[in-house]
Design an enzyme around this catalytic site. Sequence first.
Site, short mmCIF file in Angstrom:
data_model
loop_
_atom_site.label_atom_id
_atom_site.label_comp_id
_atom_site.label_asym_id
_atom_site.label_seq_id
_atom_site.Cartn_x
_atom_site.Cartn_y
_atom_site.Cartn_z
N ASP A 10 0.87 -1.18 0.00
CA ASP A 10 0.00 0.00 0.00
C ASP A 10 0.90 1.23 0.00
OD1 ASP A 10 -1.78 2.03 0.48
OD2 ASP A 10 -2.77 1.06 2.18
N ASP A 100 -3.52 2.24 -5.45
CA ASP A 100 -2.21 2.21 -4.77
C ASP A 100 -1.99 0.96 -3.91
OD1 ASP A 100 -3.77 2.76 -2.50
OD2 ASP A 100 -2.17 3.99 -1.64
N GLU A 101 -2.81 -0.06 -4.11
CA GLU A 101 -2.57 -1.25 -3.28
C GLU A 101 -2.95 -2.55 -4.00
OE1 GLU A 101 -5.24 -1.95 0.13
OE2 GLU A 101 -6.24 -0.10 -0.46
P1 TTP Z 1 -5.26 5.22 0.85
O1 TTP Z 1 -4.29 4.11 0.54
O2 TTP Z 1 -6.44 4.91 1.70
O3 TTP Z 1 -4.49 6.40 1.61
P2 TTP Z 1 -3.05 7.00 1.32
O4 TTP Z 1 -2.26 6.20 0.35
O5 TTP Z 1 -3.19 8.45 0.95
O6 TTP Z 1 -2.37 6.96 2.76
P3 TTP Z 1 -1.82 5.68 3.57
O7 TTP Z 1 -2.07 4.47 2.72
O8 TTP Z 1 -0.37 5.96 3.79
O9 TTP Z 1 -2.60 5.68 4.84
O10 TTP Z 1 -5.80 5.87 -0.48
C1 TTP Z 1 -5.00 5.97 -1.67
C2 TTP Z 1 -5.35 7.26 -2.41
O11 TTP Z 1 -6.75 7.30 -2.72
C3 TTP Z 1 -5.08 8.51 -1.59
O12 TTP Z 1 -3.75 8.97 -1.69
C4 TTP Z 1 -6.08 9.48 -2.16
C5 TTP Z 1 -7.24 8.64 -2.65
N1 TTP Z 1 -8.38 8.76 -1.71
C6 TTP Z 1 -9.42 9.64 -2.01
O13 TTP Z 1 -9.40 10.30 -3.07
N2 TTP Z 1 -10.46 9.76 -1.13
C7 TTP Z 1 -10.53 9.05 0.04
O14 TTP Z 1 -11.49 9.20 0.83
C8 TTP Z 1 -9.45 8.14 0.35
C9 TTP Z 1 -9.47 7.34 1.63
C10 TTP Z 1 -8.40 8.03 -0.56
MG MG Z 2 -2.11 4.09 0.54
#
Ligand code: TTP
Ligand code: MG
Length: 374
Positions: A10, A100-101
Site C-alpha cells: 500500500d 495504490d494497493e
Molecule cells: P489510501 O491508501 O487509503 O491512503 P493514502 O495512500 O493516501 O495513505 P496511507 O495508505 O499511507 O494511509 O488511499 C489511496 C489514495 O486514494 C489517496 O492517496 C487518495 C485517494 N483517496 C481519495 O481520493 N479519497 C478518500 O477518501 C481516500 C481514503 C483516498
Molecule cells: Mg495508501
Amino acid sequence: MKEKTILHYDMDAFYASVEIRDNPSLKGKPIVVGNSIITTASYEARKFGVRSAMPVMEARKLCHHLLVIPVSMGKYMEVSRKIKNLVARLTEKVEFIASDEGYVDITELVKRYPSKEYFARRFQKGIYKNTGLTCSVGIGYNKLSAKIASDAKKPGGYYIFNNSQEFVEYISGKNIKIIPGVGKKFQELLGERNILMVRDVHNYSLYELISYFGKSRGEFLYCSAMGEDNRQVDYKRKIHSVGNENTFRYPLESEVEIKRELESIFHKTHERLVGKDLLCKTVTLKVRFENRKTITRSKTLENLADSREILKNTLENINESVDYSMRVKLLGVSFGNLVQKSIRQLSFSERELFNKKNRVDLLKEKIKKIEKNN
Ligand code: TTP
Ligand code: MG
C-alpha cells in the site's frame, strides 16, 4: 489447505507523495491534496488530525500553515499504472484492489529469496528506485493477515506474520475496527454487545455471533478474530461488475446527506475499477427506500471509460432522475459491462523491480553481448 504466503503493498499517502516527489520543496511540510474535500494528507498534516474526506476549510482550522495542492488525477493514475506494471512483472498472481494497493501471492516466489524480510525490503526498494515513492508492505499467511501487516509499520515499513498464532496475538489487543470490513455502522452494533476490541469477539460462540449479526457478518467476525480468511488472491476471475453499497442504520433524509454518501460510495467503487484496470460501459445506481421498495437506474455510456469525471457526471445525472420523496435506507453504485485494460507483461521478470540495474542498463548489456558475439 496448503499454507500460502501473501504480500500486501500500500503506497504511503499516495497522491500527496506524488506531489512531494515532483516538488521537493513540499517535503516535511503539512500538505493535503484536494479541491474542496481532502483526498489525502501527508503524514506531517496527519499529526494535526487532518484526514481524508475532511473539507479543506475544516482542515485549515486544525493546521493554520496547511498547504493545499489541487488534485491531478491523470498524474496519479499514470503513476498507479507504472507501479502495477512493476508488480505484474514479479508474477501473474497479483490482484490490484485500488490505485495504490494490491495483493501478491508469493508462496512460490519467496522461496527463491533468503527470507520473507529480505523479500519485503527488496520489494520496497524496487518500487522506490523506479517511482521515487515509498510503500508499506505486509506479508502474511492469508489476505487478512497481509493487509493488517502492511498497516502495522506505516509509513515506509514492513511487517510479517508467519502464522495465525502470531497474528491473533497481535490483533487481540487492538480495536475491532482494525478488521477491514468493520465500518462505523457495524462498529456501533458491536459496541452494543460490548465488542470493542478483537479479543472481545472470543467471548462469543459462532452461534451467538450469527444470531446477533446475521450469518454472513457473524461468520466473518468469528473467522477474522481467529485469523482465518480463505479468500484467494484473485488474479484470474473474469469480473462482470464492480459495486459497493451501504445500508444506513438511520435512513437518509436530506439531499446533502444523500449526495455525501453517494460521493463516498462512488469513490470506493471507482478505486476498485481503476485498481483492477477495468473500463466500464454501464453505470448503475441502486436505491432502497424506507418501505423496502428498491429501484435501480442505469445509464450506458457511448464509449468505455474509467475517467472519474465522466463516471461521476453520469452517476449524478442518474441521481437527479430519482424521486427522493421517501427516506433512503440503502445506496449502491456499480459499474458493469467491463473490459480489462491489458497490463504489459515484460520478459525481464523480477529483474527490473529487484535489480540495481534498470531496464535501459539491461538493454545496453544485451546490445554489448550481441556486439561482442559478432
Ligand atoms: P489510501 O491508501 O487509503 O491512503 P493514502 O495512500 O493516501 O495513505 P496511507 O495508505 O499511507 O494511509 O488511499 C489511496 C489514495 O486514494 C489517496 O492517496 C487518495 C485517494 N483517496 C481519495 O481520493 N479519497 C478518500 O477518501 C481516500 C481514503 C483516498
Ligand atoms: Mg495508501
